[in-house]
Motif scaffolding. Structure first.
Motif, PDB file in Angstrom:
ATOM      1  N   VAL A  69       0.843  -1.204   0.000  1.00  0.00           N
ATOM      2  CA  VAL A  69       0.000   0.000   0.000  1.00  0.00           C
ATOM      3  C   VAL A  69       0.874   1.247   0.000  1.00  0.00           C
ATOM      4  CG1 VAL A  69      -1.617   1.358   1.404  1.00  0.00           C
ATOM      5  CG2 VAL A  69      -2.015  -1.089   1.043  1.00  0.00           C
ATOM      6  N   GLN A  70       1.886   1.272   0.847  1.00  0.00           N
ATOM      7  CA  GLN A  70       2.768   2.441   0.908  1.00  0.00           C
ATOM      8  C   GLN A  70       3.538   2.625  -0.393  1.00  0.00           C
ATOM      9  OE1 GLN A  70       2.736   4.709   3.530  1.00  0.00           O
ATOM     10  NE2 GLN A  70       3.760   5.873   1.922  1.00  0.00           N
ATOM     11  N   GLN A  71       3.975   1.528  -0.991  1.00  0.00           N
ATOM     12  CA  GLN A  71       4.701   1.613  -2.259  1.00  0.00           C
ATOM     13  C   GLN A  71       3.809   2.159  -3.371  1.00  0.00           C
ATOM     14  OE1 GLN A  71       6.333  -2.274  -3.035  1.00  0.00           O
ATOM     15  NE2 GLN A  71       7.502  -2.288  -1.145  1.00  0.00           N
ATOM     16  N   VAL A  72       2.557   1.735  -3.419  1.00  0.00           N
ATOM     17  CA  VAL A  72       1.615   2.256  -4.418  1.00  0.00           C
ATOM     18  C   VAL A  72       1.445   3.759  -4.230  1.00  0.00           C
ATOM     19  CG1 VAL A  72      -0.816   2.273  -5.121  1.00  0.00           C
ATOM     20  CG2 VAL A  72       0.381   0.092  -4.801  1.00  0.00           C
ATOM     21  N   LYS A  73       1.221   4.188  -3.000  1.00  0.00           N
ATOM     22  CA  LYS A  73       1.047   5.624  -2.736  1.00  0.00           C
ATOM     23  C   LYS A  73       2.303   6.406  -3.122  1.00  0.00           C
ATOM     24  CE  LYS A  73      -0.442   5.105   1.563  1.00  0.00           C
ATOM     25  NZ  LYS A  73      -1.077   5.359   2.893  1.00  0.00           N
ATOM     26  N   ASP A  74       3.454   5.895  -2.748  1.00  0.00           N
ATOM     27  CA  ASP A  74       4.711   6.590  -3.056  1.00  0.00           C
ATOM     28  C   ASP A  74       4.937   6.701  -4.561  1.00  0.00           C
ATOM     29  OD1 ASP A  74       5.202   6.820  -0.328  1.00  0.00           O
ATOM     30  OD2 ASP A  74       6.667   5.185  -0.274  1.00  0.00           O
ATOM     31  N   LYS A  75       4.698   5.615  -5.296  1.00  0.00           N
ATOM     32  CA  LYS A  75       4.935   5.624  -6.750  1.00  0.00           C
ATOM     33  C   LYS A  75       3.986   6.587  -7.467  1.00  0.00           C
ATOM     34  CE  LYS A  75       7.589   1.666  -7.819  1.00  0.00           C
ATOM     35  NZ  LYS A  75       8.800   2.318  -8.289  1.00  0.00           N
ATOM     36  N   ALA A  78       4.817  10.217  -6.685  1.00  0.00           N
ATOM     37  CA  ALA A  78       6.061  10.622  -7.344  1.00  0.00           C
ATOM     38  C   ALA A  78       5.839  11.099  -8.777  1.00  0.00           C
ATOM     39  CB  ALA A  78       7.073   9.477  -7.318  1.00  0.00           C
ATOM     40  N   ILE A  79       4.757  10.646  -9.426  1.00  0.00           N
ATOM     41  CA  ILE A  79       4.495  11.084 -10.803  1.00  0.00           C
ATOM     42  C   ILE A  79       3.376  12.134 -10.872  1.00  0.00           C
ATOM     43  CG2 ILE A  79       5.431   9.003 -11.869  1.00  0.00           C
ATOM     44  CD1 ILE A  79       2.461   8.132 -12.331  1.00  0.00           C
ATOM     45  N   GLY A  80       2.976  12.663  -9.708  1.00  0.00           N
ATOM     46  CA  GLY A  80       2.049  13.788  -9.710  1.00  0.00           C
ATOM     47  C   GLY A  80       0.627  13.511  -9.265  1.00  0.00           C
ATOM     48  N   PHE A  81       0.325  12.280  -8.845  1.00  0.00           N
ATOM     49  CA  PHE A  81      -1.003  11.982  -8.335  1.00  0.00           C
ATOM     50  C   PHE A  81      -1.139  12.510  -6.910  1.00  0.00           C
ATOM     51  CE2 PHE A  81      -0.949   9.203 -11.890  1.00  0.00           C
ATOM     52  CZ  PHE A  81      -2.249   8.835 -12.176  1.00  0.00           C
ATOM     53  N   THR A  82      -2.348  12.911  -6.538  1.00  0.00           N
ATOM     54  CA  THR A  82      -2.646  13.365  -5.190  1.00  0.00           C
ATOM     55  C   THR A  82      -3.666  12.420  -4.572  1.00  0.00           C
ATOM     56  OG1 THR A  82      -2.303  15.665  -5.851  1.00  0.00           O
ATOM     57  CG2 THR A  82      -3.526  15.293  -3.818  1.00  0.00           C
ATOM     58  N   ARG A  83      -3.358  11.896  -3.383  1.00  0.00           N
ATOM     59  CA  ARG A  83      -4.283  10.990  -2.701  1.00  0.00           C
ATOM     60  C   ARG A  83      -5.414  11.810  -2.091  1.00  0.00           C
ATOM     61  NH1 ARG A  83      -4.555   8.855   2.633  1.00  0.00           N
ATOM     62  NH2 ARG A  83      -2.771  10.158   3.089  1.00  0.00           N
ATOM     63  N   THR A  84      -6.653  11.373  -2.326  1.00  0.00           N
ATOM     64  CA  THR A  84      -7.817  12.114  -1.818  1.00  0.00           C
ATOM     65  C   THR A  84      -8.663  11.312  -0.834  1.00  0.00           C
ATOM     66  OG1 THR A  84      -9.200  11.407  -3.675  1.00  0.00           O
ATOM     67  CG2 THR A  84      -7.986  13.489  -3.929  1.00  0.00           C
ATOM     68  N   TYR A  97      -8.149  -9.188   1.895  1.00  0.00           N
ATOM     69  CA  TYR A  97      -8.099  -7.852   2.474  1.00  0.00           C
ATOM     70  C   TYR A  97      -8.133  -6.890   1.296  1.00  0.00           C
ATOM     71  CZ  TYR A  97      -6.718 -10.320   6.662  1.00  0.00           C
ATOM     72  OH  TYR A  97      -6.689 -11.174   7.723  1.00  0.00           O
ATOM     73  N   HIS A  98      -8.830  -5.777   1.439  1.00  0.00           N
ATOM     74  CA  HIS A  98      -9.071  -4.876   0.310  1.00  0.00           C
ATOM     75  C   HIS A  98      -8.829  -3.435   0.745  1.00  0.00           C
ATOM     76  CE1 HIS A  98     -12.350  -3.324  -2.718  1.00  0.00           C
ATOM     77  NE2 HIS A  98     -11.150  -2.808  -2.947  1.00  0.00           N
ATOM     78  N   LYS A  99      -7.822  -2.822   0.159  1.00  0.00           N
ATOM     79  CA  LYS A  99      -7.517  -1.410   0.413  1.00  0.00           C
ATOM     80  C   LYS A  99      -8.001  -0.599  -0.778  1.00  0.00           C
ATOM     81  CE  LYS A  99      -5.106   0.525   3.224  1.00  0.00           C
ATOM     82  NZ  LYS A  99      -5.383   1.325   4.435  1.00  0.00           N
ATOM     83  N   VAL A 100      -8.746   0.457  -0.514  1.00  0.00           N
ATOM     84  CA  VAL A 100      -9.255   1.371  -1.539  1.00  0.00           C
ATOM     85  C   VAL A 100      -8.529   2.698  -1.368  1.00  0.00           C
ATOM     86  CG1 VAL A 100     -11.280   2.628  -2.364  1.00  0.00           C
ATOM     87  CG2 VAL A 100     -11.528   0.275  -1.506  1.00  0.00           C
ATOM     88  N   ILE A 101      -7.896   3.158  -2.447  1.00  0.00           N
ATOM     89  CA  ILE A 101      -7.212   4.458  -2.419  1.00  0.00           C
ATOM     90  C   ILE A 101      -7.668   5.240  -3.641  1.00  0.00           C
ATOM     91  CG2 ILE A 101      -5.022   5.674  -2.155  1.00  0.00           C
ATOM     92  CD1 ILE A 101      -3.730   2.890  -1.637  1.00  0.00           C
ATOM     93  N   ARG A 102      -8.102   6.469  -3.410  1.00  0.00           N
ATOM     94  CA  ARG A 102      -8.503   7.329  -4.530  1.00  0.00           C
ATOM     95  C   ARG A 102      -7.473   8.442  -4.706  1.00  0.00           C
ATOM     96  NH1 ARG A 102     -15.078   7.754  -4.720  1.00  0.00           N
ATOM     97  NH2 ARG A 102     -15.357   5.555  -5.270  1.00  0.00           N
ATOM     98  N   PHE A 103      -7.227   8.736  -5.983  1.00  0.00           N
ATOM     99  CA  PHE A 103      -6.236   9.746  -6.360  1.00  0.00           C
ATOM    100  C   PHE A 103      -6.840  10.673  -7.422  1.00  0.00           C
ATOM    101  CE2 PHE A 103      -3.772   6.012  -5.196  1.00  0.00           C
ATOM    102  CZ  PHE A 103      -2.720   6.525  -4.448  1.00  0.00           C
ATOM    103  N   ASN A 104      -6.296  11.872  -7.497  1.00  0.00           N
ATOM    104  CA  ASN A 104      -6.593  12.701  -8.651  1.00  0.00           C
ATOM    105  C   ASN A 104      -5.294  13.119  -9.325  1.00  0.00           C
ATOM    106  OD1 ASN A 104      -5.831  14.786  -6.863  1.00  0.00           O
ATOM    107  ND2 ASN A 104      -7.245  16.211  -7.790  1.00  0.00           N
ATOM    108  N   PHE A 105      -5.427  13.461 -10.599  1.00  0.00           N
ATOM    109  CA  PHE A 105      -4.280  13.832 -11.429  1.00  0.00           C
ATOM    110  C   PHE A 105      -4.756  14.903 -12.405  1.00  0.00           C
ATOM    111  CE2 PHE A 105      -1.435  13.417 -15.067  1.00  0.00           C
ATOM    112  CZ  PHE A 105      -0.194  13.308 -14.462  1.00  0.00           C
ATOM    113  N   VAL A 106      -4.049  16.018 -12.465  1.00  0.00           N
ATOM    114  CA  VAL A 106      -4.398  17.092 -13.385  1.00  0.00           C
ATOM    115  C   VAL A 106      -3.426  17.056 -14.552  1.00  0.00           C
ATOM    116  CG1 VAL A 106      -4.674  19.580 -13.692  1.00  0.00           C
ATOM    117  CG2 VAL A 106      -5.400  18.482 -11.552  1.00  0.00           C
ATOM    118  N   GLN A 107      -4.010  17.042 -15.771  1.00  0.00           N
ATOM    119  CA  GLN A 107      -3.182  16.902 -16.987  1.00  0.00           C
ATOM    120  C   GLN A 107      -3.525  18.021 -17.952  1.00  0.00           C
ATOM    121  OE1 GLN A 107      -4.266  13.527 -19.419  1.00  0.00           O
ATOM    122  NE2 GLN A 107      -2.115  13.133 -19.835  1.00  0.00           N
TER     123      GLN A 107
END
Length: 107
Positions: A69-75, A78-84, A97-107
């Motif tokens: 989970v931490q590696q996914v967030k870090d990667k 690092a390329i500009g995604f923001t965790r929301t 076990y199921h972790k849900v993480i939402r991100f946004n990215f402005v392009q």
């Protein structure tokens, strides 16, 4: 490069399957993702100048996935995604076990 390819290529080095929408396979740990919203993020002169992309990344595992989970967030950060948003569940019917993480990215 498409947003889907960007996510897949970014997470591929983690060594677990990364699939758009759903994964079919016997692996005890995998990642799936999808874009749940896209909209104009910046406008000027009646034109959309930048787009906002909103993705959900789901990590499924039969064992402790804390490091992954931490590696996914870090990667992705690092390329500009923001965790929301982030939450987790235990899927009784599949024993994952199921972790849900939402991100946004402005392009």
């Amino acid at each position: 490069m498409s947003m889907n390819s960007l996510i897949i290529n970014t997470l591929k080095p983690l060594g677990v399957p990364v699939k758009l929408l759903k994964h079919k396979g016997p692996e005890p740990t995998y990642i799936s993702f999808f874009e749940y919203n896209q909209n104009g993020a910046l406008h000027g002169d009646d034109q959309e100048l930048k787009s906002g992309h909103y993705f959900q990344v789901d990590i499924f595992s039969k064992s402790d996935y804390t490091d992954l989970v931490q590696q996914v967030k870090d990667k992705l950060k690092a390329i500009g995604f923001t965790r929301t948003f982030e939450t987790e569940f235990y899927e009784k019917d599949t024993d994952f076990y199921h972790k849900v993480i939402r991100f946004n990215f402005v392009q």
